[in-house]
Write an enzyme that holds these catalytic residues in place. Structure first.
Site, PDB file in Angstrom:
ATOM      1  N   GLU A 192      -3.162  -4.004  -3.389  1.00 36.04           N
ATOM      2  CA  GLU A 192      -3.655  -4.723  -4.570  1.00 36.04           C
ATOM      3  C   GLU A 192      -3.544  -3.877  -5.825  1.00 36.04           C
ATOM      4  OE1 GLU A 192      -4.976  -4.509  -1.623  1.00 36.04           O
ATOM      5  OE2 GLU A 192      -5.818  -6.424  -0.973  1.00 36.04           O
ATOM      6  N   CYS A 251      -4.278   0.911  -2.269  1.00 37.48           N
ATOM      7  CA  CYS A 251      -4.159  -0.370  -1.575  1.00 37.48           C
ATOM      8  C   CYS A 251      -3.035  -1.192  -2.212  1.00 37.48           C
ATOM      9  CB  CYS A 251      -5.456  -1.159  -1.685  1.00 37.48           C
ATOM     10  SG  CYS A 251      -6.775  -0.583  -0.615  1.00 37.48           S
ATOM     11  N   CYS A 285     -10.059  -5.405   0.704  1.00 35.79           N
ATOM     12  CA  CYS A 285     -11.263  -4.568   0.846  1.00 35.79           C
ATOM     13  C   CYS A 285     -12.157  -4.792  -0.382  1.00 35.79           C
ATOM     14  CB  CYS A 285     -10.877  -3.097   1.000  1.00 35.79           C
ATOM     15  SG  CYS A 285     -10.421  -2.274  -0.533  1.00 35.79           S
ATOM     16  N   ASN A 304       0.836  -1.206   0.000  1.00 34.54           N
ATOM     17  CA  ASN A 304       0.000   0.000   0.000  1.00 34.54           C
ATOM     18  C   ASN A 304       0.866   1.250   0.000  1.00 34.54           C
ATOM     19  OD1 ASN A 304       0.662  -0.790   2.661  1.00 34.54           O
ATOM     20  ND2 ASN A 304      -1.069   0.292   3.550  1.00 34.54           N
ATOM     21  N   VAL A 305       0.351   2.281  -0.643  1.00 31.47           N
ATOM     22  CA  VAL A 305       1.045   3.562  -0.758  1.00 31.47           C
ATOM     23  C   VAL A 305       0.042   4.654  -0.395  1.00 31.47           C
ATOM     24  CG1 VAL A 305       2.314   5.118  -2.281  1.00 31.47           C
ATOM     25  CG2 VAL A 305       2.542   2.637  -2.583  1.00 31.47           C
ATOM     26  N   ASN A 352      -1.268   8.560   1.071  1.00 30.46           N
ATOM     27  CA  ASN A 352      -1.109   9.939   0.603  1.00 30.46           C
ATOM     28  C   ASN A 352      -1.586  10.896   1.694  1.00 30.46           C
ATOM     29  OD1 ASN A 352      -2.070  12.486  -1.045  1.00 30.46           O
ATOM     30  ND2 ASN A 352      -0.733  11.314  -2.377  1.00 30.46           N
ATOM     31  N   ALA A 353      -0.963  12.081   1.753  1.00 26.17           N
ATOM     32  CA  ALA A 353      -1.371  13.094   2.727  1.00 26.17           C
ATOM     33  C   ALA A 353      -2.861  13.416   2.570  1.00 26.17           C
ATOM     34  CB  ALA A 353      -0.530  14.348   2.553  1.00 26.17           C
ATOM     35  N   SER A 354      -3.335  13.314   1.348  1.00 25.65           N
ATOM     36  CA  SER A 354      -4.769  13.404   1.092  1.00 25.65           C
ATOM     37  C   SER A 354      -5.308  11.980   1.201  1.00 25.65           C
ATOM     38  CB  SER A 354      -5.006  13.995  -0.305  1.00 25.65           C
ATOM     39  OG  SER A 354      -6.385  14.031  -0.567  1.00 25.65           O
TER      40      SER A 354
HETATM   41  O1  LIG Z   1      -7.461  -4.398   0.782  1.00 26.06           O
HETATM   42  C1  LIG Z   1      -6.804  -3.573   1.393  1.00 26.06           C
HETATM   43  C2  LIG Z   1      -7.320  -2.850   2.484  1.00 26.06           C
HETATM   44  C3  LIG Z   1      -6.535  -1.865   3.056  1.00 26.06           C
HETATM   45  N1  LIG Z   1      -5.292  -1.621   2.588  1.00 26.06           N
HETATM   46  C4  LIG Z   1      -4.498  -0.534   3.158  1.00 26.06           C
HETATM   47  C5  LIG Z   1      -4.948   0.831   2.721  1.00 26.06           C
HETATM   48  C6  LIG Z   1      -4.487   1.710   3.837  1.00 26.06           C
HETATM   49  O2  LIG Z   1      -3.175   2.188   3.557  1.00 26.06           O
HETATM   50  C7  LIG Z   1      -4.423   0.788   5.048  1.00 26.06           C
HETATM   51  C8  LIG Z   1      -5.515   1.054   6.056  1.00 26.06           C
HETATM   52  O3  LIG Z   1      -6.764   1.036   5.445  1.00 26.06           O
HETATM   53  O4  LIG Z   1      -4.565  -0.533   4.561  1.00 26.06           O
HETATM   54  C9  LIG Z   1      -4.757  -2.346   1.556  1.00 26.06           C
HETATM   55  O5  LIG Z   1      -3.619  -2.127   1.133  1.00 26.06           O
HETATM   56  N2  LIG Z   1      -5.536  -3.312   0.998  1.00 26.06           N
HETATM   57 ZN   LIG Z   2      -8.281  -2.302  -1.017  1.00 20.34          ZN
END
Ligand SMILES: O=c1ccn([C@H]2C[C@H](O)[C@@H](CO)O2)c(=O)[nH]1
Ligand SMILES: [Zn+2]
Length: 141
Positions: A60, A58, A91, A47-48, A50-52
Site C-alpha cells: 500500500e 507494505c 494491515c 511490498n518491498v 528490507n534486511a532490516s
Molecule cells: O497490508 C499489508 C500487510 C502486509 N504486507 C506485507 C509486508 C511484508 O512484506 C509481508 C508480511 O508481513 O506482507 C503488505 O504488503 N501489506
Molecule cells: Zn501494511
C-alpha cells in the site's frame, strides 16, 4: 449516495500483476495492491522488504506513491492479494494510509466481501483533525 460501479476483475488483475513484482525474500509473502482512482485510473503497488525487517514497505505504501506520481486524486476502490491470489486485508497501518486518500464511499474488497472504509477503520484519525486546528489560536496544547 449510489454505489459506484467497480470493475473488480480489473482490480484483481492489476493486484496480481503487482504481486509478481514484490520483493519479499524474508517473509516470502509477496503482496500486490491495486486501486481505482475517482477519475478512473488503476494504480498498484507491491511490498518491498528490507534486511532490516522493520523497514519493510507494505504494498500500500508503493500504491500511495503511485497515486501521487500518476496525478494524485482519491481512491474509489481497493483490492489486495497474496501470492495465492487470495484477497488480503490491509494491515492497520495501511488502512490509515488508505484513509488519508479515500474518496467518499470508497469500497474495499475484503475477505468478507465489499466493505466501506469506515467499516474497516472505524473512528479513524483523519486529516480533518488538522483542518479543525488550522487556527493555531484554538490549540490548547
Ligand atoms: O497490508 C499489508 C500487510 C502486509 N504486507 C506485507 C509486508 C511484508 O512484506 C509481508 C508480511 O508481513 O506482507 C503488505 O504488503 N501489506
Ligand atoms: Zn501494511
Amino acid at each position: 449516495m449510489a454505489e459506484r460501479y467497480v470493475d473488480w476483475k480489473a482490480l484483481e488483475t492489476a493486484a496480481l500483476a503487482a504481486m509478481e513484482r514484490a520483493y519479499a525474500p524474508y517473509s516470502k509473502f509477496p503482496v500486490g495492491a491495486a486501486a481505482l482512482t475517482e477519475d478512473g485510473r488503476i494504480i498498484s503497488g507491491c511490498n518491498v522488504e528490507n534486511a532490516s525487517y522493520g523497514l519493510t514497505l507494505c504494498a500500500e505504501c508503493a500504491l500511495v506513491g503511485q497515486l501521487h506520481m500518476s496525478g494524485g486524486g482519491r481512491l474509489a476502490a481497493f483490492y489486495c492479494v497474496d501470492s495465492t491470489g487470495k484477497v488480503l486485508m490491509p494491515c492497520g497501518r495501511c488502512r490509515q494510509l488508505l484513509y488519508e486518500f479515500r474518496a467518499p464511499g470508497m469500497q474495499l474488497m475484503t475477505t468478507q466481501g465489499i466493505k466501506s472504509m469506515d467499516q474497516v477503520l472505524p473512528d479513524a484519525f483523519g486529516p480533518e483533525i488538522w483542518r479543525n486546528l488550522d487556527d493555531t489560536s484554538k490549540r490548547t496544547v
